[in-house]
Design a protein around this motif. Structure first.
Motif, mmCIF file in Angstrom:
data_model
loop_
_atom_site.group_PDB
_atom_site.id
_atom_site.type_symbol
_atom_site.label_atom_id
_atom_site.label_comp_id
_atom_site.label_asym_id
_atom_site.label_seq_id
_atom_site.Cartn_x
_atom_site.Cartn_y
_atom_site.Cartn_z
ATOM 1 N N ILE A 67 0.823 -0.942 -0.347
ATOM 2 C CA ILE A 67 0.407 -0.105 -0.032
ATOM 3 C C ILE A 67 0.956 0.780 0.032
ATOM 4 O O ILE A 67 1.704 0.943 0.319
ATOM 5 C CB ILE A 67 -0.761 0.038 1.150
ATOM 6 C CG1 ILE A 67 -2.071 -1.482 0.852
ATOM 7 C CG2 ILE A 67 -1.768 1.302 1.242
ATOM 8 C CD1 ILE A 67 -2.357 -1.599 2.458
ATOM 9 N N SER A 68 0.783 2.284 -0.788
ATOM 10 C CA SER A 68 1.425 3.374 -0.686
ATOM 11 C C SER A 68 1.203 4.152 0.700
ATOM 12 O O SER A 68 0.116 4.308 1.153
ATOM 13 C CB SER A 68 0.888 4.268 -1.601
ATOM 14 O OG SER A 68 -0.629 4.599 -1.879
ATOM 15 N N ASP A 69 1.667 5.267 0.160
ATOM 16 C CA ASP A 69 1.715 5.754 2.132
ATOM 17 C C ASP A 69 1.091 6.967 1.554
ATOM 18 O O ASP A 69 1.015 7.272 -0.125
ATOM 19 C CB ASP A 69 3.492 6.088 2.401
ATOM 20 C CG ASP A 69 3.592 6.682 3.808
ATOM 21 O OD1 ASP A 69 2.225 7.287 4.404
ATOM 22 O OD2 ASP A 69 4.037 7.235 4.389
ATOM 23 N N ASP A 70 0.443 8.055 2.775
ATOM 24 C CA ASP A 70 -1.131 9.459 2.393
ATOM 25 C C ASP A 70 -0.016 10.233 1.047
ATOM 26 O O ASP A 70 1.829 10.461 1.774
ATOM 27 C CB ASP A 70 -1.097 9.416 3.347
ATOM 28 C CG ASP A 70 -1.814 10.710 3.107
ATOM 29 O OD1 ASP A 70 -3.032 10.578 2.088
ATOM 30 O OD2 ASP A 70 -2.595 11.127 3.676
ATOM 31 N N GLY A 71 -0.132 10.439 0.609
ATOM 32 C CA GLY A 71 0.525 11.564 -0.514
ATOM 33 C C GLY A 71 2.432 10.800 -1.168
ATOM 34 O O GLY A 71 2.994 11.735 -1.845
ATOM 35 N N ASP A 73 3.569 7.734 -3.670
ATOM 36 C CA ASP A 73 3.304 6.438 -5.106
ATOM 37 C C ASP A 73 4.074 5.745 -4.511
ATOM 38 O O ASP A 73 5.635 5.743 -4.089
ATOM 39 C CB ASP A 73 3.025 6.992 -5.988
ATOM 40 C CG ASP A 73 4.001 7.512 -6.609
ATOM 41 O OD1 ASP A 73 5.343 8.142 -6.163
ATOM 42 O OD2 ASP A 73 3.748 8.097 -7.891
ATOM 43 N N PHE A 74 4.340 4.444 -4.929
ATOM 44 C CA PHE A 74 5.490 3.822 -4.828
ATOM 45 C C PHE A 74 5.165 2.154 -6.301
ATOM 46 O O PHE A 74 4.014 2.465 -6.876
ATOM 47 C CB PHE A 74 5.220 2.718 -3.701
ATOM 48 C CG PHE A 74 4.187 1.539 -3.677
ATOM 49 C CD1 PHE A 74 4.246 0.160 -4.350
ATOM 50 C CD2 PHE A 74 3.271 1.946 -3.074
ATOM 51 C CE1 PHE A 74 3.306 -0.307 -4.291
ATOM 52 C CE2 PHE A 74 2.256 1.251 -3.195
ATOM 53 C CZ PHE A 74 2.655 -0.473 -3.917
ATOM 54 N N THR A 91 -0.569 4.754 -6.406
ATOM 55 C CA THR A 91 -0.695 5.878 -5.987
ATOM 56 C C THR A 91 -1.013 6.546 -5.495
ATOM 57 O O THR A 91 -0.202 6.476 -4.277
ATOM 58 C CB THR A 91 -2.362 6.083 -7.207
ATOM 59 O OG1 THR A 91 -2.701 6.264 -6.365
ATOM 60 C CG2 THR A 91 -2.649 5.943 -8.885
ATOM 61 N N LYS A 92 -0.316 8.486 -5.089
ATOM 62 C CA LYS A 92 0.124 8.584 -4.215
ATOM 63 C C LYS A 92 -1.092 9.180 -3.730
ATOM 64 O O LYS A 92 -1.304 10.491 -2.695
ATOM 65 C CB LYS A 92 0.925 9.901 -4.138
ATOM 66 C CG LYS A 92 0.756 11.070 -5.394
ATOM 67 C CD LYS A 92 1.733 11.660 -6.183
ATOM 68 C CE LYS A 92 1.593 12.679 -7.542
ATOM 69 N NZ LYS A 92 2.929 14.305 -6.779
#
Length: 141
Positions: A67-71, A73-74, A91-92
């Motif tokens: 899962i991407s961190d808030d704000g 992307d990965f 996505t971010k």
């Protein structure tokens, strides 16, 4: 006359790991994803190196999730002997998931791991787990 087939020695290979940590470096530099917990290790998972080393030649099924961190992307890639296989992207825009799977043919000793190619992932600070990586031997050759 045919020579009798020599039976293959029994091989067990597979693992399931969870709770990942991305090494703190430049987010634009590829980094091997490090896992903190082993759920199952039937053979091949190296806790020290955070890689899977195929215990025998065969077909292995791999699957992973993050899962991407808030704000932020990965991009996480499944790597085989340093070569890209498949990618997951998150996505971010607020904790988006990314996952992928692949069936890979591996020779005994082949190395497979996850690499964060850019960005960062989110892992819950308490008991919930969002990042997983698993594989198992489908057929030995």
């Amino acid at each position: 006359l045919r020579a009798p087939e020599v039976p293959q020695p029994y091989c067990s290979g597979g693992f399931s790991v969870r709770r990942a940590v991305v090494p703190t470096q430049d987010e634009a530099v590829p980094r091997i994803l490090r896992f903190q917990e082993v759920l199952t290790n039937l053979g091949g998972w190296s806790v020290k190196d955070n890689i899977f080393v195929a215990p025998c030649t065969g077909a292995y099924f791999f699957t992973f999730h993050a899962i991407s961190d808030d704000g932020k992307d990965f991009t996480v890639a499944l790597m085989k002997e340093g070569e890209y296989q498949v990618t997951a992207y998150g996505t971010k825009q607020g904790y988006q998931q990314g996952s992928n799977s692949a069936l890979l043919f591996l020779n005994a000793g082949a190395r497979v791991y996850l690499e964060v190619q850019q960005g960062t992932i989110y892992e819950h600070p308490f008991n919930e787990v969002y990042t997983t990586f698993s594989a198992f031997l489908v057929e030995q050759f």
